[in-house]
Scaffold this motif. Structure first.
Motif, PDB file in Angstrom:
ATOM      1  N   PRO A 138       0.820  -1.231   0.000  1.00  0.00           N
ATOM      2  CA  PRO A 138       0.000   0.000   0.000  1.00  0.00           C
ATOM      3  C   PRO A 138       0.849   1.275   0.000  1.00  0.00           C
ATOM      4  O   PRO A 138       0.512   2.239  -0.687  1.00  0.00           O
ATOM      5  CB  PRO A 138      -0.822  -0.140   1.282  1.00  0.00           C
ATOM      6  CG  PRO A 138      -0.956  -1.616   1.474  1.00  0.00           C
ATOM      7  CD  PRO A 138       0.374  -2.177   1.025  1.00  0.00           C
ATOM      8  N   ALA A 139       1.959   1.295   0.736  1.00  0.00           N
ATOM      9  CA  ALA A 139       2.824   2.483   0.744  1.00  0.00           C
ATOM     10  C   ALA A 139       3.467   2.702  -0.618  1.00  0.00           C
ATOM     11  O   ALA A 139       3.576   3.844  -1.084  1.00  0.00           O
ATOM     12  CB  ALA A 139       3.902   2.348   1.821  1.00  0.00           C
ATOM     13  N   GLN A 140       3.878   1.636  -1.288  1.00  0.00           N
ATOM     14  CA  GLN A 140       4.465   1.760  -2.624  1.00  0.00           C
ATOM     15  C   GLN A 140       3.423   2.237  -3.637  1.00  0.00           C
ATOM     16  O   GLN A 140       3.729   3.043  -4.507  1.00  0.00           O
ATOM     17  CB  GLN A 140       5.053   0.428  -3.081  1.00  0.00           C
ATOM     18  CG  GLN A 140       6.314   0.040  -2.361  1.00  0.00           C
ATOM     19  CD  GLN A 140       6.783  -1.351  -2.750  1.00  0.00           C
ATOM     20  OE1 GLN A 140       5.976  -2.281  -2.861  1.00  0.00           O
ATOM     21  NE2 GLN A 140       8.085  -1.500  -2.944  1.00  0.00           N
ATOM     22  N   LEU A 141       2.189   1.748  -3.503  1.00  0.00           N
ATOM     23  CA  LEU A 141       1.131   2.195  -4.407  1.00  0.00           C
ATOM     24  C   LEU A 141       0.843   3.677  -4.230  1.00  0.00           C
ATOM     25  O   LEU A 141       0.654   4.408  -5.199  1.00  0.00           O
ATOM     26  CB  LEU A 141      -0.147   1.379  -4.181  1.00  0.00           C
ATOM     27  CG  LEU A 141      -0.126  -0.061  -4.667  1.00  0.00           C
ATOM     28  CD1 LEU A 141      -1.389  -0.779  -4.229  1.00  0.00           C
ATOM     29  CD2 LEU A 141       0.046  -0.126  -6.179  1.00  0.00           C
ATOM     30  N   GLU A 142       0.819   4.136  -2.976  1.00  0.00           N
ATOM     31  CA  GLU A 142       0.558   5.551  -2.733  1.00  0.00           C
ATOM     32  C   GLU A 142       1.681   6.415  -3.307  1.00  0.00           C
ATOM     33  O   GLU A 142       1.426   7.430  -3.951  1.00  0.00           O
ATOM     34  CB  GLU A 142       0.387   5.810  -1.238  1.00  0.00           C
ATOM     35  CG  GLU A 142      -0.050   7.236  -0.944  1.00  0.00           C
ATOM     36  CD  GLU A 142      -0.376   7.454   0.516  1.00  0.00           C
ATOM     37  OE1 GLU A 142      -1.467   7.976   0.788  1.00  0.00           O
ATOM     38  OE2 GLU A 142       0.455   7.110   1.379  1.00  0.00           O
ATOM     39  N   ALA A 143       2.923   5.998  -3.116  1.00  0.00           N
ATOM     40  CA  ALA A 143       4.053   6.752  -3.666  1.00  0.00           C
ATOM     41  C   ALA A 143       4.018   6.743  -5.191  1.00  0.00           C
ATOM     42  O   ALA A 143       4.274   7.773  -5.828  1.00  0.00           O
ATOM     43  CB  ALA A 143       5.373   6.166  -3.152  1.00  0.00           C
TER      44      ALA A 143
ATOM     45  N   ALA B 136      12.577   4.589  -4.857  1.00  0.00           N
ATOM     46  CA  ALA B 136      13.515   4.271  -3.773  1.00  0.00           C
ATOM     47  C   ALA B 136      14.784   5.106  -3.922  1.00  0.00           C
ATOM     48  O   ALA B 136      15.253   5.375  -5.018  1.00  0.00           O
ATOM     49  CB  ALA B 136      13.857   2.782  -3.802  1.00  0.00           C
ATOM     50  N   GLY B 137      15.304   5.541  -2.793  1.00  0.00           N
ATOM     51  CA  GLY B 137      16.523   6.334  -2.820  1.00  0.00           C
ATOM     52  C   GLY B 137      16.279   7.802  -3.094  1.00  0.00           C
ATOM     53  O   GLY B 137      17.207   8.530  -3.425  1.00  0.00           O
ATOM     54  N   GLY B 138      15.029   8.255  -2.992  1.00  0.00           N
ATOM     55  CA  GLY B 138      14.743   9.677  -3.117  1.00  0.00           C
ATOM     56  C   GLY B 138      14.534  10.179  -4.524  1.00  0.00           C
ATOM     57  O   GLY B 138      14.438  11.385  -4.737  1.00  0.00           O
ATOM     58  N   ARG B 139      14.487   9.293  -5.500  1.00  0.00           N
ATOM     59  CA  ARG B 139      14.238   9.754  -6.869  1.00  0.00           C
ATOM     60  C   ARG B 139      12.756  10.041  -7.050  1.00  0.00           C
ATOM     61  O   ARG B 139      11.909   9.451  -6.404  1.00  0.00           O
ATOM     62  CB  ARG B 139      14.694   8.707  -7.880  1.00  0.00           C
ATOM     63  CG  ARG B 139      16.212   8.628  -7.953  1.00  0.00           C
ATOM     64  CD  ARG B 139      16.632   7.678  -9.024  1.00  0.00           C
ATOM     65  NE  ARG B 139      16.492   6.314  -8.499  1.00  0.00           N
ATOM     66  CZ  ARG B 139      16.743   5.228  -9.182  1.00  0.00           C
ATOM     67  NH1 ARG B 139      17.121   5.304 -10.424  1.00  0.00           N
ATOM     68  NH2 ARG B 139      16.615   4.042  -8.635  1.00  0.00           N
TER      69      ARG B 139
ATOM     70  N   HIS C  77       0.300   7.007   4.272  1.00  0.00           N
ATOM     71  CA  HIS C  77       1.618   6.532   4.680  1.00  0.00           C
ATOM     72  C   HIS C  77       2.563   7.721   4.799  1.00  0.00           C
ATOM     73  O   HIS C  77       2.395   8.717   4.103  1.00  0.00           O
ATOM     74  CB  HIS C  77       2.135   5.510   3.666  1.00  0.00           C
ATOM     75  CG  HIS C  77       1.172   4.375   3.470  1.00  0.00           C
ATOM     76  ND1 HIS C  77       1.056   3.346   4.361  1.00  0.00           N
ATOM     77  CD2 HIS C  77       0.246   4.152   2.513  1.00  0.00           C
ATOM     78  CE1 HIS C  77       0.105   2.519   3.957  1.00  0.00           C
ATOM     79  NE2 HIS C  77      -0.409   2.993   2.838  1.00  0.00           N
ATOM     80  N   PRO C  78       3.575   7.616   5.668  1.00  0.00           N
ATOM     81  CA  PRO C  78       4.514   8.739   5.829  1.00  0.00           C
ATOM     82  C   PRO C  78       5.189   9.106   4.504  1.00  0.00           C
ATOM     83  O   PRO C  78       5.560   8.232   3.724  1.00  0.00           O
ATOM     84  CB  PRO C  78       5.537   8.204   6.836  1.00  0.00           C
ATOM     85  CG  PRO C  78       4.846   7.080   7.533  1.00  0.00           C
ATOM     86  CD  PRO C  78       3.884   6.488   6.550  1.00  0.00           C
ATOM     87  N   LEU C  79       5.304  10.395   4.274  1.00  0.00           N
ATOM     88  CA  LEU C  79       5.941  10.902   3.063  1.00  0.00           C
ATOM     89  C   LEU C  79       7.387  11.281   3.339  1.00  0.00           C
ATOM     90  O   LEU C  79       7.712  11.717   4.451  1.00  0.00           O
ATOM     91  CB  LEU C  79       5.206  12.148   2.568  1.00  0.00           C
ATOM     92  CG  LEU C  79       3.764  11.972   2.118  1.00  0.00           C
ATOM     93  CD1 LEU C  79       3.146  13.336   1.814  1.00  0.00           C
ATOM     94  CD2 LEU C  79       3.681  11.066   0.917  1.00  0.00           C
ATOM     95  N   PRO C  80       8.258  11.172   2.324  1.00  0.00           N
ATOM     96  CA  PRO C  80       9.609  11.714   2.490  1.00  0.00           C
ATOM     97  C   PRO C  80       9.519  13.207   2.846  1.00  0.00           C
ATOM     98  O   PRO C  80       8.580  13.897   2.427  1.00  0.00           O
ATOM     99  CB  PRO C  80      10.245  11.516   1.114  1.00  0.00           C
ATOM    100  CG  PRO C  80       9.463  10.402   0.490  1.00  0.00           C
ATOM    101  CD  PRO C  80       8.065  10.542   1.027  1.00  0.00           C
ATOM    102  N   THR C  81      10.482  13.697   3.577  1.00  0.00           N
ATOM    103  CA  THR C  81      10.476  15.081   4.041  1.00  0.00           C
ATOM    104  C   THR C  81      10.295  16.078   2.900  1.00  0.00           C
ATOM    105  O   THR C  81       9.535  17.037   3.026  1.00  0.00           O
ATOM    106  CB  THR C  81      11.786  15.392   4.797  1.00  0.00           C
ATOM    107  OG1 THR C  81      11.930  14.431   5.839  1.00  0.00           O
ATOM    108  CG2 THR C  81      11.773  16.775   5.394  1.00  0.00           C
TER     109      THR C  81
END
Length: 176
Positions: A31-36, A48-51, A69-73
Motif C-alpha cells: 500500500p505504501a508503494q502504491l501511494e508513492a 527508492a533512494g529519493g528519486r 503513509h509517511p511521506l519523504p520530508t
C-alpha cells in the motif's frame, strides 16, 4: 452501488455520474508503494533512494497533503492556503458506511468551481470490499469533476501526470 445509495450519498452519486474510470494498479506493490507511485507516476524501484517528486512538487503549487503513509520530508506539504488539498480517508474496509458518509460530506463542502478527484483504494461489491483478485470490481475507481480525463481505464502511474497537468493547465494531446 451508488445508485442504490443515492439518497444517503447524494453528492458522491452525482460525482459518479460524471467522468469515471477504473485504475490498473501494480501487482505485488505494498500500500505504501502504491501511494508513492500514485503521487510520482514512477514504479517503486525508481522512487527508492529519493528519486522522483510528487505531482504537486512537479507542478510547483502550494499544497496541503494528508497521506495514509509517511511521506519523504521533501514531499511534505502543509500550506495554509493551498491550491491543492489531498486527503486520504482510511477505514473503508472496516466501516464502509461511515467512511462513505464522510466522503459524501467532503464532496458537498468542496468548491464546485474547482476540480475534484476521488480515487478509491478498491471497488466495493454489495457494500463490502471485493476480494483482492475478483473480477471485474477488483480495481480502484476514479471519479473526476473539472479535470480532463477521457479514458475509462487508466494506469496508476498515469494519475500523477493527469493531476500535475490539471494544476498547471498543461494540455497533452495524444498523437493520432
Amino acid at each position: 452501488m451508488l445508485s442504490e445509495r443515492e439518497s444517503s450519498l447524494p453528492h458522491l452519486a452525482k460525482l459518479a455520474r460524471g467522468t469515471a474510470a477504473t485504475v490498473a494498479v501494480l501487482d505485488g506493490a505494498s500500500p505504501a508503494q502504491l501511494e508513492a507511485a500514485l503521487f510520482c507516476g514512477l514504479l517503486p524501484e525508481f522512487i527508492a533512494g529519493g528519486r522522483g517528486a510528487p505531482f504537486w512538487v512537479q507542478a510547483g503549487v502550494e499544497a496541503h497533503v494528508q497521506s495514509e503513509h509517511p511521506l519523504p520530508t521533501t514531499w511534505r506539504a502543509i500550506a495554509k492556503q493551498p491550491r491543492l488539498e489531498w486527503r486520504t480517508i482510511a477505514g473503508l474496509a472496516d466501516e464502509p458506511a461511515a467512511v462513505l458518509a464522510a466522503l459524501d460530506t467532503a464532496i458537498a463542502q468542496a468548491d464546485s468551481r474547482r476540480g475534484l478527484v476521488v480515487l478509491s483504494a478498491w471497488a466495493l461489491a454489495d457494500g463490502r470490499p471485493a476480494p483482492r483478485h475478483a473480477a471485474p470490481l477488483d480495481r480502484p475507481v476514479l471519479l473526476i469533476r473539472g479535470v480532463e480525463q477521457p479514458k475509462t481505464c487508466v494506469g496508476i502511474l498515469e494519475l500523477a501526470g493527469i493531476l500535475r497537468r490539471a494544476l498547471t493547465g498543461e494540455v497533452l494531446t495524444d498523437a493520432i
